[in-house]
Design a protein around this motif. Structure first.
Motif, PDB file in Angstrom:
ATOM      1  N   GLN A 206       1.589 110.424   5.843  1.00 44.88           N
ATOM      2  CA  GLN A 206       1.861 111.049   4.547  1.00 44.88           C
ATOM      3  C   GLN A 206       1.095 112.371   4.410  1.00 44.88           C
ATOM      4  O   GLN A 206       0.302 112.566   3.491  1.00 44.88           O
ATOM      5  N   LEU A 207       1.343 113.260   5.382  1.00 48.76           N
ATOM      6  CA  LEU A 207       0.638 114.544   5.416  1.00 48.76           C
ATOM      7  C   LEU A 207       0.776 115.314   4.117  1.00 48.76           C
ATOM      8  O   LEU A 207       1.848 115.353   3.511  1.00 48.76           O
ATOM      9  N   GLU A 208      -0.320 115.923   3.716  1.00 44.55           N
ATOM     10  CA  GLU A 208      -0.359 116.795   2.550  1.00 44.55           C
ATOM     11  C   GLU A 208      -0.864 118.159   3.011  1.00 44.55           C
ATOM     12  O   GLU A 208      -1.466 118.280   4.077  1.00 44.55           O
ATOM     13  N   LYS A 209      -0.663 119.180   2.162  1.00 40.08           N
ATOM     14  CA  LYS A 209      -1.107 120.532   2.517  1.00 40.08           C
ATOM     15  C   LYS A 209      -2.609 120.572   2.794  1.00 40.08           C
ATOM     16  O   LYS A 209      -3.070 121.328   3.635  1.00 40.08           O
ATOM     17  N   ARG A 210      -3.382 119.727   2.125  1.00 36.93           N
ATOM     18  CA  ARG A 210      -4.837 119.712   2.311  1.00 36.93           C
ATOM     19  C   ARG A 210      -5.254 119.251   3.699  1.00 36.93           C
ATOM     20  O   ARG A 210      -6.392 119.451   4.112  1.00 36.93           O
ATOM     21  N   HIS A 211      -4.335 118.640   4.451  1.00 35.80           N
ATOM     22  CA  HIS A 211      -4.639 118.203   5.809  1.00 35.80           C
ATOM     23  C   HIS A 211      -4.512 119.339   6.830  1.00 35.80           C
ATOM     24  O   HIS A 211      -4.873 119.162   7.991  1.00 35.80           O
ATOM     25  N   ALA A 212      -4.005 120.481   6.419  1.00 31.50           N
ATOM     26  CA  ALA A 212      -3.823 121.610   7.335  1.00 31.50           C
ATOM     27  C   ALA A 212      -5.184 122.203   7.683  1.00 31.50           C
ATOM     28  O   ALA A 212      -6.092 122.241   6.855  1.00 31.50           O
TER      29      ALA A 212
END
Length: 180
Positions: A91-97
């Motif tokens: 459940q990737l989110e932008k904060r994982h970039a």
């Protein structure tokens, strides 16, 4: 403590008093500093997707692997799971970039590898235009500016009296005008 080091078989040959060969096998354990065999790979994944970053390491004793994101230790995140040298993010989110680093450590040292994870934002879909919201609300047909294939903009029409300089009948500028 021989289970913590690399096992290297060594064969020793010796002659006995009776002229017979005697073979003996001994295990010699040699410590090795950590080595990154394969770094994690750069990844480009859509928001909401998942990714597994893998850091393959070796060393003796076997290195412990830890992970950082943008230089900071990973916080308790229900979307991340670390198993050995693998970091799985669901459940990737932008904060994982960002830049992920894997560190391999044992008593003889530390090595690291890194990879960039880019997260593509989910596409935002515009809602269809409600024709009842046309300017004036007077029932005058309202042409949608975009029909899905092309942009529907009105064609500009020339405005009389706005030209710079006079033109003859063939559209050429009058050369008598000052400054031309």
């Amino acid at each position: 403590r021989h289970g913590n080091y690399k096992k290297v078989p060594v064969t020793l040959r010796s002659l006995s008093v009776l002229e017979q060969d005697i073979d003996s096998v001994y295990n010699l354990f040699v410590p090795e500093p950590p080595e990154i065999v394969r770094e994690p790979k750069n990844s480009l994944v859509e928001e909401g997707g998942e990714v597994t970053l893998e850091c393959v390491v070796k060393g003796s004793p076997p290195p412990q692997v830890s992970w950082l994101l943008n230089g900071e230790s990973l916080q308790n995140d229900s979307h991340m799971r670390i198993t050995g040298g693998k970091l799985h993010i669901s459940q990737l989110e932008k904060r994982h970039a960002g830049i992920f680093q894997c560190f391999a450590s044992n008593p003889l040292g530390t090595r690291y590898g890194s990879a960039m994870l880019q997260v593509l934002p989910k596409p935002v879909m515009a809602q269809p235009l409600d024709e009842s919201l046309a300017p004036g609300g007077d029932g005058v047909p309202f042409e949608k500016p975009f029909d899905g294939n092309r942009l529907n903009l009105p064609t500009p029409s020339p405005i009389e009296g706005r030209g710079h300089g006079k033109h003859d009948r063939k559209g050429r500028k009058d050369r008598k005008h000052k400054g031309n």
